[in-house]
Design a protein around this motif. Structure first.
Motif, short mmCIF file in Angstrom:
data_model
loop_
_atom_site.label_atom_id
_atom_site.label_comp_id
_atom_site.label_asym_id
_atom_site.label_seq_id
_atom_site.Cartn_x
_atom_site.Cartn_y
_atom_site.Cartn_z
N GLN A 104 88.98 70.44 -6.59
CA GLN A 104 88.30 71.79 -6.52
C GLN A 104 88.57 72.73 -8.09
OE1 GLN A 104 86.22 73.23 -4.88
NE2 GLN A 104 86.38 75.46 -5.69
N GLN A 163 89.02 72.23 4.20
CA GLN A 163 87.55 72.66 4.24
C GLN A 163 87.47 73.91 3.73
OE1 GLN A 163 86.64 71.16 8.35
NE2 GLN A 163 84.86 70.28 7.40
N THR A 166 87.52 73.42 -0.13
CA THR A 166 86.23 72.66 -0.68
C THR A 166 85.01 73.56 -0.19
OG1 THR A 166 85.98 71.20 1.19
CG2 THR A 166 87.23 70.62 -0.80
N ASP A 167 85.15 74.58 0.60
CA ASP A 167 84.10 75.37 1.07
C ASP A 167 83.17 74.42 2.01
OD1 ASP A 167 82.92 77.78 1.48
OD2 ASP A 167 81.52 77.80 -0.11
N GLY A 168 83.74 73.46 2.63
CA GLY A 168 83.02 72.63 3.39
C GLY A 168 82.26 71.65 2.80
N GLN A 169 82.20 71.52 1.51
CA GLN A 169 81.46 70.64 0.82
C GLN A 169 82.49 69.12 0.54
OE1 GLN A 169 78.10 71.45 -0.01
NE2 GLN A 169 78.47 73.16 1.27
N ILE A 170 81.68 68.35 0.20
CA ILE A 170 82.23 67.16 -0.45
C ILE A 170 82.37 67.37 -2.04
CG2 ILE A 170 82.29 64.50 -0.71
CD1 ILE A 170 81.15 64.43 2.17
N ILE A 171 83.14 67.62 -2.67
CA ILE A 171 83.26 67.81 -4.06
C ILE A 171 83.32 66.84 -4.70
CG2 ILE A 171 84.72 68.91 -6.03
CD1 ILE A 171 85.22 71.15 -3.83
N THR A 172 82.42 66.32 -5.85
CA THR A 172 82.59 65.17 -6.59
C THR A 172 82.96 65.52 -8.01
OG1 THR A 172 80.20 65.33 -7.05
CG2 THR A 172 81.03 63.76 -5.39
N SER A 261 85.96 61.89 -5.54
CA SER A 261 85.45 63.08 -4.66
C SER A 261 86.68 63.58 -3.89
CB SER A 261 84.19 62.67 -4.26
OG SER A 261 84.53 61.62 -3.11
N ASP A 263 86.82 64.91 0.19
CA ASP A 263 86.47 64.95 1.26
C ASP A 263 87.27 65.86 2.47
OD1 ASP A 263 85.00 65.07 3.91
OD2 ASP A 263 84.33 63.00 3.75
N SER B 289 82.84 80.34 8.86
CA SER B 289 82.43 78.67 9.12
C SER B 289 83.36 78.18 10.46
CB SER B 289 82.54 78.01 7.98
OG SER B 289 81.99 78.71 6.66
#
Lengths: 362, 326
Positions: A104, A163, A166-172, A261, A263, B289
């Motif tokens: 992040q 999560q 990362t705001d629920g995203q998978i950060i690459t 990334s 996850d 969420s």
């Protein structure tokens, strides 16, 4: 453990070389690992082939070292925790959180390749990992909650926190220095191996060349007695949980650096179970006291070899779990005192009927 | 009057009512019997699994294999129904028997070979998940008449309805409360959780009871799996991942001590309902969420564990130095 001491001291007979080897704590893990390697030697001789390509070493053995690095790191931390009669279930979550925070921070930076940014992100991720370890340590030592429960809290909440980061995203990320941690190579070998070697060397030196190892073992044997003997039992506990958090953090950086990334959901999933397994295979008892760092490393390597073997044999990767379950049970049964006795007693004749009664209720 | 040992359960129930009332004041449409029934419909399988877990934890053990057992049950049911062509009346008893046997085998390993429950059930967890993939690595959809009926039937109470699964779960709940408090098996379970050594010296059937506790948990997770199959109408190896954590969390929030010997099945029911309310609140809030569920459950776990710790510390002091001597 008690069986060990009995065999060594109570009999009073000089032990033979073979008997000493058999009693050595590394005997079973090494034997199992060797059996696996032997199987590979006959089944697929190419398993042991190591080739040099563009200055890097390639081959199944190198893969085992590379992919096994996070597990070895987590297992080293877990060993010290288990030695104090504790357990840390939250390592998987810490792995996810460390990777998430580092990725992040790097993805937010203007120049992802800047070494200073990567160092800053890595340091912050490790500080957070240590802080999470501190949280576990405080819960266990100060409030006196059972370790399995205390760390369950972070295990449940940790994935949510990852999560959240990362705001629920998978950060690459596309950061060469960061990817180097997980996928780079140094002197032909994967860089992650050197991290494992450094952590192992430091922990082995600290526990075997200073009194710290003795403190850890005494806290694991009896926290109250060691406190009365003048050992700061609570501080020792906090330190091992912090160390475990740090190890998990480094493992998280390797794992996320390897795939570039983060996850929050799947990074380091089930690694706590593999790590505990590695520790148990390595001969450290879950009841605390004695611990064997080398055994743990062999255990972790064995698990990784098993996984690689299953792949190379061509069994469906999904079946890995079944094989793992069988191996876990086999290892635990071999280490189980009643089981060994049950096997041995098949060859021994009973001297008197009451003995059967005694053993049954023992 | 309220007894001291009932305090954690009372706290859980009070918390549930408080959360439900908060939801009712904040969101329109929250305060209705149907929302309450939906909690049951969506969490029937969790309730059944958590009840089995309660017995294991009361006996001083832990069962990590429940989530995988649920997945294996869905997979086995789907495989037998769709590929094996078995009728539903044969499949359900079969999967229940598999669950019970699986649990009994783990119990036997734990008792006779003195391997820690944590490790044995961990291996059980790997094994059950792996067996799912041996059947198939893909989702198998179920179109069996009985299963779709069970999924769609609504048992009506005036304007409101519940699913047959809720009835199953509530029957299990009542039975479990009876078993825990009014049978010899239940009392022996509490005794083993309090002190296995004492239970053995008292001449209680420790071996049989311990194996039966794990057998009961295996049976409950298989039954939970059957209910879950009604709910999902498919078999998949990745169903119910992490369910064991949810079940343990619900049990602990329900006031069961993880050290064993103390706990109420009804408390677990309240714990599961709190779990459901948190999820419903998050759905009603809309902006939060799904991962907040985990964080909130973590915070609740922390609060309840610390609360329990305070209670046990005080009772330790009361019983005096006896335990310290031992």
């Amino acid at each position: 453990m008690t069986g060990d001491t009995k065999g060594r001291y109570a009999t009073g007979k000089p032990t033979s070389w073979l008997n000493r080897t058999y009693k050595h704590h590394l005997f079973w893990p090494m034997a199992l690992w060797m059996a696996l390697l032997l199987f590979n030697l006959f089944y697929s001789p190419s398993f042991f082939k190591v080739v040099v390509r563009e200055g890097h070493l390639y081959g199944s053995l190198i893969d085992i070292l590379n992919f096994g690095a996070p597990l070895m790191l987590v297992a080293i931390g877990m060993t010290t925790v288990i030695a104090t009669r504790g357990i840390d279930l939250s390592v998987g979550s810490v792995v996810a959180i460390a990777g998430a925070l580092a990725c992040q921070m790097i993805s937010k930076g203007s120049d992802q390749n800047a070494v200073s940014l990567v160092i800053y992100a890595v340091v912050m991720a490790l500080v957070l990992s240590i802080a999470l370890g501190l949280w576990n340590g405080l819960l266990v030592s100060i409030t006196g909650i059972q370790p399995i429960i205390a760390t369950l809290i972070l295990m449940v909440a940790g994935r949510g926190i990852a999560q959240l980061i990362t705001d629920g995203q998978i950060i690459t990320v596309s950061s060469t220095p960061y990817q180097y941690i997980g996928a780079g190579s140094l002197a032909g070998l994967p860089f992650s191996i050197f991290l494992v070697a450094i952590v192992f060397a430091i922990s082995a030196l600290l526990t075997r060349r200073t009194a710290l190892g003795l403190y850890i073992e005494s806290v694991g044997c009896n926290p109250e007695a060691s406190r009365l003997a003048g050992i700061r039992a609570k501080t020792v506990m906090i330190i091992v949980y912090m160390f475990c958090g740090l190890c998990a953090g480094v493992a998280g950086l390797i794992l996320s650096g390897n795939v570039a990334s983060a996850d929050g959901n799947n990074a380091g999933l089930w690694i706590e179970l593999d790590a505990i397994l590695a520790v148990v295979i390595g001969g450290t008892s879950l009841t605390g006291g004695r611990f064997y760092l080398t055994g743990t490393i062999v255990g972790a390597l064995m698990i990784q070899t098993l996984t690689t073997t299953i792949y190379s044999v061509g069994v469906k990767p999904e079946v890995t779990l079944v094989v793992k379950a069988v191996v876990v049970m086999a290892v635990c049964l071999i280490q189980s005192e009643p089981f060994r006795k049950a096997i041995i007693s098949r060859w021994k004749t009973r001297r008197y009927p009451a003995e059967r009664e005694v053993t049954r209720h023992a | 009057m309220l007894k001291r040992q009932h305090l954690p359960v009372a706290a859980t129930i009070a918390l549930f009512i408080l959360m439900f009332m908060t939801g009712s004041f904040r969101y329109t449409g929250f305060f209705s019997a149907q929302v309450l029934f939906n909690l049951l419909i969506d969490n029937a399988f969790l309730l059944i699994v958590a009840i089995g877990m309660t017995f294991v934890i009361v006996s001083g053990g832990i069962d990590l294999s429940v989530g995988s057992m649920v997945a294996l049950t869905t997979m086995l049911s789907a495989g037998l129904l769709q590929q094996g062509g078995w009728p539903a009346w044969a499949v359900i008893p079969f999967v229940l028997a598999v669950g019970a046997l699986f649990g009994a085998a783990m119990g036997a390993l734990i008792h006779y070979f003195k391997i820690q429950p944590f490790i044995v059930t961990l291996a059980g967890m790997f094994l059950a998940r792996g067996l799912c993939y041996l059947i198939s690595i893909n989702t198998i959809t179920i179109d069996n008449g009985f299963y779709t009926d069970m999924a769609q039937t609504k048992i009506r109470f005036g304007d409101y309805f519940v699913s047959p699964s809720v009835i199953i779960a509530l029957v299990v709940l009542v039975l479990a409360i009876y078993i825990a408090h009014y049978t010899r098996f239940g009392r022996t379970t509490y005794a083993i959780g309090g002190s296995e050594q004492s239970a053995l010296l008292m001449g209680l059937p420790v071996a049989r009871t311990k194996i039966m506790v794990y057998m009961f948990s295996g049976f409950c997770s298989a039954l939970g799996g059957v209910v879950f199959t009604f709910y999902m109408l498919s078999g998949y190896g990745l169903h119910a991942v992490g369910l064991e954590l949810d079940a343990i969390a619900a049990t602990v929030i329900g006031g069961t001590l993880l050290t064993g010997g103390v706990g109420y099945v009804f408390g677990t029911f309240a714990g599961v309902m709190i779990y459901g309310v948190i999820q419903t609140l998050i759905v009603f809030q809309g902006t939060l969420s799904s991962w907040w569920t985990r964080i909130i459950i973590g915070i609740l776990l922390f609060a309840f564990i610390v609360l329990q710790r305070l209670f046990t510390m005080r009772s330790d002091r009361k019983t005096g130095s006896v335990e310290k001597m031992a």
